[in-house]
Design an enzyme around this catalytic site. Structure first.
Site, PDB file in Angstrom:
ATOM      1  N   GLU A   1       6.040  70.379 -66.078  1.00  0.00           N
ATOM      2  CA  GLU A   1       6.171  71.396 -65.020  1.00  0.00           C
ATOM      3  C   GLU A   1       6.387  70.746 -63.651  1.00  0.00           C
ATOM      4  OE1 GLU A   1       3.170  74.436 -65.155  1.00  0.00           O
ATOM      5  OE2 GLU A   1       3.784  75.306 -63.247  1.00  0.00           O
TER       6      GLU A   1
ATOM      7  N   ASP B   1      -2.188  80.740 -69.925  1.00  0.00           N
ATOM      8  CA  ASP B   1      -3.318  81.170 -69.089  1.00  0.00           C
ATOM      9  C   ASP B   1      -2.797  81.713 -67.750  1.00  0.00           C
ATOM     10  OD1 ASP B   1      -2.615  78.807 -67.886  1.00  0.00           O
ATOM     11  OD2 ASP B   1      -4.648  77.996 -67.766  1.00  0.00           O
ATOM     12  N   SER B   2      -1.468  81.644 -67.545  1.00  0.00           N
ATOM     13  CA  SER B   2      -0.863  82.320 -66.393  1.00  0.00           C
ATOM     14  C   SER B   2      -1.186  83.821 -66.445  1.00  0.00           C
ATOM     15  CB  SER B   2       0.660  82.106 -66.377  1.00  0.00           C
ATOM     16  OG  SER B   2       1.218  82.389 -67.650  1.00  0.00           O
TER      17      SER B   2
ATOM     18  N   GLU C   1      -3.687  71.109 -70.775  1.00  0.00           N
ATOM     19  CA  GLU C   1      -3.127  70.394 -69.623  1.00  0.00           C
ATOM     20  C   GLU C   1      -3.731  68.998 -69.504  1.00  0.00           C
ATOM     21  OE1 GLU C   1      -3.527  72.718 -66.042  1.00  0.00           O
ATOM     22  OE2 GLU C   1      -2.459  74.435 -66.905  1.00  0.00           O
TER      23      GLU C   1
ATOM     24  N   ASP D   1      -2.844  78.979 -75.044  1.00  0.00           N
ATOM     25  CA  ASP D   1      -3.115  78.061 -73.935  1.00  0.00           C
ATOM     26  C   ASP D   1      -4.627  77.921 -73.725  1.00  0.00           C
ATOM     27  OD1 ASP D   1      -2.230  76.423 -71.950  1.00  0.00           O
ATOM     28  OD2 ASP D   1      -1.581  78.020 -70.587  1.00  0.00           O
TER      29      ASP D   1
ATOM     30  N   LYS E   1      -2.121  74.669 -76.572  1.00  0.00           N
ATOM     31  CA  LYS E   1      -1.609  73.803 -75.508  1.00  0.00           C
ATOM     32  C   LYS E   1      -2.776  73.465 -74.587  1.00  0.00           C
ATOM     33  CE  LYS E   1       0.915  75.433 -71.808  1.00  0.00           C
ATOM     34  NZ  LYS E   1       0.061  75.014 -70.658  1.00  0.00           N
TER      35      LYS E   1
HETATM   36  O1  KIV Z   1       0.259  79.362 -68.487  1.00  0.00           O
HETATM   37  C1  KIV Z   1       1.493  79.271 -68.529  1.00  0.00           C
HETATM   38  O2  KIV Z   1       2.231  80.264 -68.519  1.00  0.00           O
HETATM   39  C2  KIV Z   1       2.072  77.934 -68.578  1.00  0.00           C
HETATM   40  C3  KIV Z   1       3.548  77.825 -68.338  1.00  0.00           C
HETATM   41  C4  KIV Z   1       3.829  77.891 -66.893  1.00  0.00           C
HETATM   42  C5  KIV Z   1       4.117  76.611 -68.973  1.00  0.00           C
HETATM   43  O3  KIV Z   1       1.377  76.984 -68.752  1.00  0.00           O
END
Ligand code: KIV
Length: 277
Positions: free
Chosen positions: A185, A47-48, A118, A86, A116
């Site tokens: 992280e 989600d970055s 969090e 994500d 994934k």
């Molecule tokens: O969203 C992302 O790119 C991440 C990484 C920083 C692990 O969660």
């Protein structure tokens, strides 16, 4: 030998054999394809992308539809790397049912191999429910960007013994809930090393030292395409932004001077046909 799709069992075997696991973010078809060709084990459609692709100030505004759009593009370019989608903020917190439904969209629409999310111990029941529904889940602990406001900013986590112990408990709870891997992280290297030793499943570090089972970086940081800031843990392998800017300036100048297109870029007609026009 023809390369095959990376599996969870292979990632697990790598940990057991002490071989490092690689992970890279990708958000579109060409990058997914390049990461796959580089034989990187796993691709995170992170989600970055909200910050590095869409220009948001944080990952919080990213929606399910945006994530699915990018996952679809990445998965079209990937044959072998294991793809992790994500889950964006508020796509798994409201209810377990909604979490399962949204995780399912990553698999059915985004063609991901897993998801994934969090959070630590407080997310264990959600992880368990998604895994029970048949979807592999990767955890993410330490600095969790979606809740950075709650953590009072983008700061190194687990710096004292008490919070390090809490983090270790979170990692163990996620493993027990059925997570197949955990991203850690921005935590001290000693804490990451200890958790990595204690867990049976692989750990992937980002700003978590060298003793994790693997490492991940954000693609735009690695290639120098994100100019707003560069965290301490990033190693920039190439700085593309100045090179791309130079190419664009050159294009503008060539067009303005009449130097582009050149004869080699032009389609011509036979003179006898041209005469008839
Ligand atoms: O969203 C992302 O790119 C991440 C990484 C920083 C692990 O969660």
């Amino acid at each position: 030998m023809e390369r095959k799709k990376v599996t969870i069992a292979e990632l697990q075997q790598k940990k057991m054999a002490g071989e490092k696991i690689t992970m890279m973010t990708a958000y579109d078809y060409p990058t997914g394809s390049l990461v796959d060709q580089a034989e990187i084990d796993t691709i995170l459609v992170g989600d970055s992308l909200g910050m590095v692709m869409l220009g948001y100030d944080s990952t919080v505004p990213v929606t399910m539809d945006e994530m699915i759009h990018h996952c679809k593009a990445v998965s079209r370019g990937v044959h072998c790397s294991f793809i992790i989608g994500d889950m964006p903020f508020m796509s798994y917190q409201v209810s377990v049912e909604q979490a399962i439904e949204n995780a399912g969209r990553f698999m059915k629409e985004g063609a991901c191999d897993s998801v994934k999310l969090e959070g630590g111990s407080e997310m264990a029941s959600v992880v368990k429910a998604i895994v029970t529904a048949g979807i592999p889940v990767c955890g993410h602990i330490g600095l969790t960007p979606q809740t950075a406001t709650k953590l009072s900013g983008f700061k190194v986590q687990a710096k004292d013994a008490k919070s390090a112990q809490q983090l270790e408990k979170s990692a163990k709870d996620l493993e027990e809930a059925g997570a197949f891997m955990i991203v850690m992280e921005c935590i001290p290297d000693l804490v990451a090393a200890r958790i990595t030793r204690e867990l049976n499943i692989p750990t992937i570090g980002i700003g978590a030292g060298k003793d994790c089972d693997g490492q991940v970086l954000v693609y735009h940081d690695l290639v120098g395409l994100f100019e707003r800031f560069t965290p301490k843990f990033v190693k920039q392998y190439i700085n593309l932004s100045p090179q791309i800017k130079e190419a664009l300036v050159q294009f503008k100048s060539d067009v303005e001077k009449g130097a582009f297109p050149g004869p080699e870029h032009i389609f011509t007609m036979k003179p006898e046909e041209a005469e008839k026009i």
